[in-house]
Design an enzyme around this catalytic site. Structure first.
Site, PDB file in Angstrom:
ATOM      1  N   GLU A 129     -13.302 -13.357  33.502  1.00 45.01           N
ATOM      2  CA  GLU A 129     -14.691 -13.402  33.023  1.00 45.01           C
ATOM      3  C   GLU A 129     -15.294 -14.816  33.004  1.00 45.01           C
ATOM      4  OE1 GLU A 129     -14.679 -11.389  29.265  1.00 45.01           O
ATOM      5  OE2 GLU A 129     -13.948  -9.521  30.115  1.00 45.01           O
ATOM      6  N   GLU A 236      -9.501  -1.779  34.350  1.00 48.26           N
ATOM      7  CA  GLU A 236      -9.783  -0.946  33.187  1.00 48.26           C
ATOM      8  C   GLU A 236     -10.661   0.190  33.697  1.00 48.26           C
ATOM      9  OE1 GLU A 236     -11.092  -3.222  29.638  1.00 48.26           O
ATOM     10  OE2 GLU A 236     -10.700  -5.001  30.833  1.00 48.26           O
TER      11      GLU A 236
END
Length: 268
Positions: A129, A236
């Protein structure tokens, strides 16, 4: 078994804590999943709470569980500005560390953690991120970026590769379907690849909703990332039946509707 049904298409994995390896949950993991990753215990602060102290036991227990049961072990994550220990950015007198000091701390952390699980972790989310949600900027203004600059991303991959030359190395992203952010992520990984940086894939976090993104956007996302020639891991996957991230747009009356209707069930 999920892992058997999909074995010719992809590896089915689960993100877990040490307690999930025990009892009924452990049995469920062994039956249905071909890969596990650590939900929290290998993030920077949990595994390295103090400069001279590492907490290995929780991650070791998951690594041992995976090895004992023929399950692949995926590492998450070597560098992330959240769940990062504050000591990494501060000198003992409270002042901000120098660029040289932070580079050394970051290198030591990456190579110690990746080195410990060399041969056991088959893939690492090396940097997590780092790309900004703000359309006007490329990188999130993290302490790593502010002190080191964008070079920390490249160096993290090089140091991880030095520690474990056989591990697959990923940049991991959320909101990866957003067209503007997608373009920035693709530019980052393509530039790294073109510079000869050892990056092997992009991790797509897959926080989806039945409302967004559209099927067309999702298809375009996968095509665009695949065009880089890098591996894709959906790291995910959650498909909400509620409108996703309403803070990105004007709230509507529908955002307050929490009824689980047959239509929402069908769309999910």
């Amino acid at each position: 078994s999920l892992k058997d049904v999909f074995s010719k298409s992809f590896i089915v994995g689960a993100s877990i804590s040490p307690s999930n390896t025990l009892g009924a949950e452990g049995a469920l993991l062994k039956k249905h999943f071909a890969s596990v990753t650590t939900e929290n215990v290998l993030k920077m602060a949990p595994v390295h709470p103090e400069e001279d102290r590492y907490e290995w036991a929780p991650a070791d227990s998951i690594a041992d569980f995976a090895l004992a049961n023929g399950i692949s072990f995926r590492g998450h994550t070597l560098v992330w500005h959240k769940q990062c220990p504050e000591w990494m950015f501060k000198e003992k007198d409270g002042s901000r560390v120098s660029r040289e000091r932070l580079l050394q701390l970051l290198k030591d952390h990456i190579q110690t953690v990746a080195g410990r699980y060399k041969g056991r972790v088959y893939a690492w989310d090396v940097v997590n991120e780092a790309i900004s949600d703000n359309p006007a900027e490329t990188y999130t203004r993290t302490p790593f970026y502010e002190i080191i600059g964008e070079e920390y991303i490249e160096l993290a991959f090089r140091w991880a590769h030095e520690a474990d030359p056989n591990a697959l190395l990923f940049y991991n992203a959320y909101r990866e379907t957003d067209p503007i952010k997608r373009g920035k992520i693709i530019k980052l990984v393509t530039d790294l690849k073109n510079k000869g940086v050892p990056i092997h894939g992009v991790g797509l976090q897959g926080h989806l909703s039945i409302f967004e993104p559209s099927a067309e956007t999702l298809e375009a996302t996968l095509r665009d990332y695949a065009s880089t020639g890098l591996l894709l891991h959906i790291t995910e996957l959650d498909i909400s039946v509620w409108p996703g991230e309403p803070q990105r747009r004007e709230r509507t009356e529908k955002d307050a509707d929490d009824s689980f209707t047959p239509e929402r069930d069908r769309r999910q």
